[in-house]
Design a protein around this motif. Structure first.
Motif, mmCIF file in Angstrom:
data_model
loop_
_atom_site.group_PDB
_atom_site.id
_atom_site.type_symbol
_atom_site.label_atom_id
_atom_site.label_comp_id
_atom_site.label_asym_id
_atom_site.label_seq_id
_atom_site.Cartn_x
_atom_site.Cartn_y
_atom_site.Cartn_z
ATOM 1 N N ARG A 1 38.479 42.756 25.718
ATOM 2 C CA ARG A 1 37.936 41.991 26.853
ATOM 3 C C ARG A 1 38.895 40.888 27.267
ATOM 4 N NH1 ARG A 1 32.039 40.479 27.223
ATOM 5 N NH2 ARG A 1 32.876 39.893 29.235
ATOM 6 N N ALA A 2 39.514 40.225 26.309
ATOM 7 C CA ALA A 2 40.479 39.153 26.616
ATOM 8 C C ALA A 2 41.751 39.734 27.244
ATOM 9 C CB ALA A 2 40.806 38.354 25.366
ATOM 10 N N ILE A 3 42.177 40.908 26.787
ATOM 11 C CA ILE A 3 43.349 41.561 27.380
ATOM 12 C C ILE A 3 43.074 41.893 28.843
ATOM 13 C CG2 ILE A 3 44.746 43.681 27.372
ATOM 14 C CD1 ILE A 3 44.435 43.663 24.282
ATOM 15 N N VAL A 4 41.913 42.466 29.116
ATOM 16 C CA VAL A 4 41.570 42.839 30.493
ATOM 17 C C VAL A 4 41.542 41.603 31.391
ATOM 18 C CG1 VAL A 4 39.761 43.789 31.992
ATOM 19 C CG2 VAL A 4 40.345 44.948 29.841
ATOM 20 N N GLU A 5 40.968 40.513 30.908
ATOM 21 C CA GLU A 5 40.912 39.304 31.725
ATOM 22 C C GLU A 5 42.309 38.698 31.929
ATOM 23 O OE1 GLU A 5 38.375 38.391 33.639
ATOM 24 O OE2 GLU A 5 37.532 40.249 32.838
ATOM 25 N N ALA A 6 43.181 38.845 30.942
ATOM 26 C CA ALA A 6 44.570 38.389 31.106
ATOM 27 C C ALA A 6 45.280 39.230 32.169
ATOM 28 C CB ALA A 6 45.309 38.463 29.775
ATOM 29 N N VAL A 7 45.058 40.554 32.148
ATOM 30 C CA VAL A 7 45.644 41.442 33.157
ATOM 31 C C VAL A 7 45.121 41.059 34.538
ATOM 32 C CG1 VAL A 7 45.686 43.833 33.996
ATOM 33 C CG2 VAL A 7 46.089 43.348 31.567
ATOM 34 N N ARG A 8 43.829 40.778 34.629
ATOM 35 C CA ARG A 8 43.253 40.365 35.912
ATOM 36 C C ARG A 8 43.925 39.084 36.410
ATOM 37 N NH1 ARG A 8 38.147 41.394 37.659
ATOM 38 N NH2 ARG A 8 37.289 41.513 35.565
#
Length: 125
Positions: free
Chosen positions: A23-30
């Protein structure tokens, strides 16, 4: 609990991540704005989220060039983009503090970038 990234046409080539990291990776990508918001958001959904080879390469480049240089060794990247040196003690938070359950580290981000650099795209499972 976790997610698995599966490269199309190759059941042997996959990457597993804990949900608390993913979830943190996805938000960083966003936050890197390398993908349209709907493509980044879809990465939270199993069997919906996917990246093409070109998108995966763009994500890897953005992580390496713009995110990793800002994340010190021993720091964790939190779901909201803030950083902390406080170690993850495994506490399971509920209610208003539930976002504290999600973070990732430099090492995890580096391994994700490596996967993105070498895969032909992936589907989130």
């Amino acid at each position: 609990m976790g997610i698995t990234l599966i490269e199309p046409g190759s059941l042997g080539r996959l990457l597993r991540r804990q949900l608390r990291n993913w979830r943190a990776i996805v938000e960083a990508v966003r936050a890197l704005e390398v993908l349209p918001d709907d493509r980044a958001s879809a990465l939270h959904e199993s069997y919906v989220g996917e990246l093409t080879k070109e998108e995966a390469r763009a994500v890897a480049a953005a992580i390496r060039e713009r995110l990793l240089p800002t994340l010190a060794e021993g720091e964790r990247l939190l779901l909201d983009g803030q950083r902390t040196t406080e170690p993850d003690d495994g506490t399971f938070y509920r209610g208003e503090d539930a976002d504290k359950n999600y973070s990732t580290t430099r090492d995890v981000l580096e391994r994700f970038a490596e996967y993105c650099e070498s895969c032909d795209g992936f589907t989130v499972c």
